[in-house]
Design a protein around this motif. Structure first.
Motif, short mmCIF file in Angstrom:
data_model
loop_
_atom_site.label_atom_id
_atom_site.label_comp_id
_atom_site.label_asym_id
_atom_site.label_seq_id
_atom_site.Cartn_x
_atom_site.Cartn_y
_atom_site.Cartn_z
N SER A 123 0.83 -1.21 0.00
CA SER A 123 0.00 0.00 0.00
C SER A 123 0.86 1.26 0.00
O SER A 123 0.51 2.26 -0.62
CB SER A 123 -0.92 0.00 1.22
N GLU A 142 -1.25 4.55 -2.05
CA GLU A 142 -2.59 4.56 -1.47
C GLU A 142 -2.55 4.89 0.02
O GLU A 142 -3.36 5.67 0.53
CB GLU A 142 -3.24 3.19 -1.69
N LEU A 190 -10.09 3.50 3.54
CA LEU A 190 -9.22 2.38 3.18
C LEU A 190 -9.64 1.11 3.92
O LEU A 190 -9.70 0.02 3.34
CB LEU A 190 -7.77 2.74 3.52
#
Length: 271
Positions: free
Chosen positions: A68, A73, A227
């Motif tokens: 990630s 992100e 998320l």
């Protein structure tokens, strides 16, 4: 033949009496229980006691976090969540400190400010989410207001209590020495209230992250909460744990910063 010590002894400087100043060192013993828990978690995952659809192993979580972070992100989610906490904390801190000072320094201020604040404080502010959605919609305002409420009440209580708990003997002594009201506030009341106000600051930061977790589950399209929700829909427990660990790390870092501020500001304390 005798040697005269005249003119020599006055040059000898007296060393300060007192224990030597100790250097701060981290207590590695505090890492024993976390390491044991992570090891037990890894063993339970490796032996199949803890299935991956319930909770991923620590190594899988680390891999998901690295993935990630490389994709950007995680960094984007972190930036969005940090901005929300920063805005909510600024609003809540100003409101809590100002109201605490007004109620703590003035009898009329306490009579007029304290009752409504205490009434609002007893309400579960997380239960106000439906009302906030009606008032502010599902945008950023609802999340920021939740964080601000979570920050304001602990700061108010501690600032108010710290001011009211000022040593009356010191206040009376400063009055006898001819200190003006402003000087008494600057040299007696505010320094005496600082330790408790900083405790309130630590509590407020902890609640701020808790409020953000809840706020980011309300139709968020960015942030760490988004998320986590997105990973939950795809049964990615590893990414869910990554988000929770990020929340925990942010809380620990902010708490450590306040503790560092305490050591700098409250250097006059003996312990």
């Amino acid at each position: 033949m005798s040697i005269s010590t005249t003119g020599v002894l006055p040059r000898v400087r007296k060393r300060a009496v007192g224990p030597p100043r100790k250097k701060w060192r981290p207590d590695l013993r505090r890492w024993i229980s976390p390491v044991v828990l992570v090891a037990a978690w890894q063993i339970a995952s490796a032996t199949g006691v803890l299935p991956p659809d319930k909770l991923s192993s620590p190594w899988t979580v680390v891999q998901a976090g690295v993935e990630s972070a490389r994709s950007g992100e995680l960094g984007d989610a972190f930036a969005v969540s940090l901005g929300r906490v920063g805005a909510g904390f600024a609003i809540g801190a100003v409101a809590g400190v100002v109201l605490g000072i007004v109620a703590g320094l003035s009898r009329w201020g306490e009579v007029l400010v304290d009752p409504p604040v205490q009434m609002l404080r007893t309400l579960p502010f997380l239960g106000l989410i439906p009302l906030f959605i009606l008032w502010f919609g599902i945008g950023e305002e609802t999340k920021i207001v939740l964080v601000a409420l979570g920050v304001a009440f602990p700061l108010y209580l501690n600032v108010h209590s710290g001011i009211r708990g000022a040593d009356p003997n010191l206040v009376e002594a400063s009055r006898a020495l001819g200190f003006s009201r402003a000087e008494r506030l600057a040299h007696v009341v505010i320094p005496g209230a600082l330790p408790q106000a900083l405790v309130g600051l630590r509590q407020s930061l902890g609640i701020a992250w808790l409020a953000l977790i809840v706020g980011e589950t309300v139709n968020a399209d960015a942030g760490v909460g988004y998320l986590i929700n997105n990973a939950r829909e795809f049964l990615r427990t590893d990414v869910v744990v990554v988000g929770l660990v990020l929340y925990a790390l942010l809380g620990l870092v902010t708490d450590a910063l306040v503790r560092l501020l305490e050591r700098k500001v409250l250097r006059w304390r003996t312990r």
